[in-house]
Design an enzyme around this catalytic site. Structure first.
Site, short mmCIF file in Angstrom:
data_model
loop_
_atom_site.label_atom_id
_atom_site.label_comp_id
_atom_site.label_asym_id
_atom_site.label_seq_id
_atom_site.Cartn_x
_atom_site.Cartn_y
_atom_site.Cartn_z
N LYS A 284 -9.59 -7.60 -1.14
CA LYS A 284 -9.14 -6.33 -1.74
C LYS A 284 -7.67 -6.42 -2.14
O LYS A 284 -7.29 -6.02 -3.24
CB LYS A 284 -9.37 -5.18 -0.75
CG LYS A 284 -9.01 -3.82 -1.29
CD LYS A 284 -9.32 -2.74 -0.27
CE LYS A 284 -8.91 -1.37 -0.77
NZ LYS A 284 -9.20 -0.32 0.21
N ASP A 285 -6.82 -6.94 -1.24
CA ASP A 285 -5.39 -7.04 -1.56
C ASP A 285 -5.12 -8.09 -2.64
O ASP A 285 -4.19 -7.95 -3.42
CB ASP A 285 -4.57 -7.35 -0.31
CG ASP A 285 -4.31 -6.11 0.54
OD1 ASP A 285 -4.60 -4.99 0.08
OD2 ASP A 285 -3.82 -6.27 1.67
N HIS B 193 0.80 -1.22 0.00
CA HIS B 193 0.00 0.00 0.00
C HIS B 193 0.84 1.27 0.00
O HIS B 193 1.94 1.30 0.54
CB HIS B 193 -0.90 0.03 1.24
CG HIS B 193 -1.74 -1.19 1.39
ND1 HIS B 193 -1.97 -1.77 2.60
CD2 HIS B 193 -2.40 -1.95 0.49
CE1 HIS B 193 -2.76 -2.83 2.46
NE2 HIS B 193 -3.02 -2.97 1.18
N TYR C 65 1.31 2.61 12.87
CA TYR C 65 1.89 3.44 11.81
C TYR C 65 1.66 4.90 12.18
O TYR C 65 0.52 5.29 12.42
CB TYR C 65 1.17 3.30 10.48
CG TYR C 65 0.88 1.95 9.96
CD1 TYR C 65 1.50 1.52 8.79
CD2 TYR C 65 -0.05 1.12 10.55
CE1 TYR C 65 1.20 0.30 8.25
CE2 TYR C 65 -0.35 -0.12 10.02
CZ TYR C 65 0.28 -0.52 8.86
OH TYR C 65 -0.02 -1.74 8.32
N LYS D 268 5.87 6.96 6.43
CA LYS D 268 5.35 6.14 7.53
C LYS D 268 6.49 5.81 8.49
O LYS D 268 7.61 5.56 8.08
CB LYS D 268 4.79 4.82 7.01
CG LYS D 268 3.59 4.94 6.12
CD LYS D 268 3.15 3.56 5.64
CE LYS D 268 1.97 3.66 4.71
NZ LYS D 268 1.58 2.36 4.16
N GLU E 102 -5.28 6.52 -2.68
CA GLU E 102 -4.82 5.18 -2.33
C GLU E 102 -4.31 4.45 -3.57
O GLU E 102 -4.93 4.48 -4.63
CB GLU E 102 -5.98 4.39 -1.70
CG GLU E 102 -5.59 3.04 -1.18
CD GLU E 102 -6.76 2.33 -0.51
OE1 GLU E 102 -6.59 1.14 -0.20
OE2 GLU E 102 -7.83 2.93 -0.30
#
Length: 180
Positions: free
Chosen positions: A167-168, A62, A132, A72, A143
């Site tokens: 989704k991934d 991501h 994170y 991050k 995204e």
């Protein structure tokens, strides 16, 4: 804090410099001045937590696109993960290269992930939590994600994941996205 730059320019492993005694230890896990002294983005605006029930849960890869690209600071607060980042800065000498770092609750080790990197991890233990701290607010239209098993990156995960979200699993390969 102890800052160790990785082979991916701008990405750092950060360890707590422990001052130990009979009580345990004391150390700093974040200092704006120390981050700035190393040329790192210290404008952390949001903290996210990911809790993962079972060993082998994979999340990734991501990132957020400009103008909402985020840096991050990742730390495993319970359990352990194999944390992976991929350099997706087109002008970088390490474009499409990756590194993997074990982060666990016992070490307090962190990974600093600069803008322009995709990020993901696989849990090495049940009941693992990851924190994170990010430099941009989550922005859904920005995204971006890539497959965890994309041949464009050839990431060597420690084992096959047990759980990857639908989704991934549905992300397109990297090459399909850049040619679109």
């Amino acid at each position: 804090m102890i800052f160790t730059e990785t082979k991916l320019k701008g990405a750092f492993i950060i360890d707590v410099n422990r001052i130990e005694d009979e009580r345990g230890f004391f150390g700093r896990s974040y200092c704006q001045k120390e981050f700035e002294a190393h040329g790192l983005n210290s404008n952390l605006v949001q903290t996210n937590v990911s809790y993962n029930k079972i060993k082998g849960t994979l999340r990734g890869m991501h990132m957020q696109r400009e103008p909402f690209a985020e840096t991050k600071l990742v730390r495993c607060t319970t359990g352990a993960i194999f944390d992976v980042i991929v350099d997706l800065r087109p002008d970088s000498e390490t474009y499409k290269e990756w590194i993997g770092v074990e982060l666990n609750a016992e070490s307090y080790r962190m990974l600093y992930v600069p803008e322009g990197f995709a990020h993901g991890f696989i849990t090495l233990e049940d009941n693992t939590a990851v924190t994170y701290q990010v430099t941009e607010f989550y922005t859904a239209p920005a995204e971006q994600a890539y497959r965890w098993d994309d041949p464009a990156f050839s990431i060597e995960w420690p084992f096959e994941p047990v759980l990857v979200s639908a989704k991934d699993q549905a992300h397109l390969p990297f090459e399909a996205k850049i040619s679109a």
